[in-house]
Enzyme design. Structure first.
Site: not given
Ligand code: PA5
Length: 426
Positions: A282, A303, A417
């Protein structure tokens, strides 16, 4: 606390390449620590090990003790950065079999499998449990829906008042739907500082509360992060390993590598790789750039994936994670007869054999065109894990700035989303 072994990079990376790229890494480091870089509104994690509210840490420890005394199970509801950090630490430190937790830690919302949630709920049916819903400001649908289901179940079993005593919320200090639910229902709430992004949040109540409930020493975890923070203040490549690692990844990218394969030899570290995959995926993967973070557990995957690594497309390099001190070793027994022809190993041990496999794989893969570097910590404990996690956060941020991306946003995650909402709302 942490060492980087570049012996098996030698053919792929020349010393002068580090010298040439050092100024770029130093500039990225400067932009990070001064807040001059892009996305600086999410720099809150950088000084967190030092600025953390110690009263809140004490409160978390007290609440964890109360939970241990009162409840059989503690159910985490969260996904991504609201799940992976504490899951990774728990997997690393708890026994694989025969766990003896005072309060069992369960995880939900990291998938939307009906079978999985149904199993969890059936298991909880005769248990006294509480839930911790965890979300950065956005709250993923997976988390929101699971919370709705488990909250309704708690209210059905214990009534509204009973449910209120069994729900803890961890979310952004200022924003998000959970904040509104808390205001309405009066659930206890822990704050995730607004300046700390989800995947950088393990040292906030997001990770600290579940870990404390599981009996993990969160003081030692934070102390390790703090020590690494001090190490990473330096902009000297030899003193600050996060600079060296960031430069190495940059060189690998320039040489056409597309995949970074995180390799572990301890099954306990599989979820650490999952945490790394989110952190790097990310933070790096945007604007048409970034290494694809993948993971393997050796010997298991020697393996299976091993063939591909040795002779497949030459577009990857390996980052091997090692733990130097192994407190347990299993000896190979000597037998009167030598029917399995393993007599030459009698008196040796599993640790010795595993070290030989690691050495052999690093040599073979490097010779086969897969450069690899090794990042080693002294021990697998809270202190070293805290340091290791901070090191990777620093490395990915420096590397992101060197590549010209904003390591702290994740607009690509939000894309699916909005498509999903269109489908669900018809
Ligand atoms: O790094 C981030 O902020 C995102 O990847 C969140 O961890 C992930 O989308 C989960 O979102 P939330 O904690 O708002 O439910």
């Amino acid at each position: 606390m942490l060492t980087i072994n570049t012996e098996f990079l030698n053919q792929a990376v020349k010393a002068h390449e580090y010298i040439q790229l050092a100024p770029y890494a130093k500039l990225a480091h400067h932009q990070l620590v001064t807040g001059e870089g892009v996305g600086s509104d999410f720099h809150g994690w950088i000084r967190l090990p030092e600025t953390i509210d110690l009263e809140e840490v004490a409160d978390i420890k007290q609440r964890a003790e109360d939970i241990q005394q009162q409840f059989d199970a503690f159910v985490c509801i969260g996904i991504g950065g609201s799940y992976l950090g504490h899951k990774a630490i728990l997997e690393a430190l708890q026994p694989a079999v025969g766990k003896e937790e005072k309060t069992e830690i369960l995880f939900t919302a990291h998938n939307l499998s009906s079978r999985y949630l149904d199993e969890v709920m059936t298991y909880l049916a005769d248990k006294n449990y509480c839930i911790n819903v965890i979300a950065k400001e956005g709250i993923a649908l997976e988390t929101a829906v699971t919370f709705r289901i488990l909250r309704a179940e708690l209210e059905r079993r214990f009534g509204k008042e009973g449910a209120r005593e069994r729900i803890i919320v961890t979310t952004d200090k200022y924003r998000g739907p959970l904040k509104d639910i808390v205001a309405e229902q009066g659930y206890p709430m822990y704050h995730l500082p607004h300046e700390v992004g989800g995947r950088f949040s393990v040292f906030t109540p997001v990770g600290l509360l579940p870990l404390a409930v599981a009996g993990i020493d969160i003081d030692a975890l934070l102390a390790g992060a703090k020590q690494m923070m001090t190490v990473c203040e330096s902009d000297d490549i030899e003193a600050n390993p996060s600079l060296k690692y960031a430069i190495t990844r940059n060189i690998m990218t320039q040489k056409g590598k597309e995949i970074e394969l995180f390799v572990n030899y301890e099954p306990y570290m599989v979820f650490f790789s999952e945490w790394l995959k989110q952190l790097f995926g990310e933070s790096d993967g945007k604007d048409g750039k970034g290494l694809f973070p993948a993971s393997a557990l050796y010997s298991t995957d020697l393996h299976s994936l091993g063939q591909w690594v040795q002779e497949g497309r030459r577009n990857l390099f390996e980052t091997v994670l090692s733990v130097n001190d192994k407190p347990v070793d299993v000896p190979v027994p000597s037998l009167e007869e030598d029917l399995d022809n393993l007599g030459f190993l009698a008196g040796s041990s599993l640790n010795h054999i595993q070290a030989s496999i690691k050495q052999a794989s690093m040599v073979a893969h490097s010779d086969g065109g897969v450069p690899n570097l090794e990042i080693a910590i002294a021990k697998l404990d809270e202190f070293h894990l805290g340091g290791l996690m901070y090191f990777f956060m620093m490395s990915v941020s420096i590397g992101g700035y060197m590549a010209g991306v904003n390591p702290f946003d994740q607009n690509g995650v939000d894309q699916y989303k909005s498509e999903m909402m269109k489908i669900l709302k018809g």
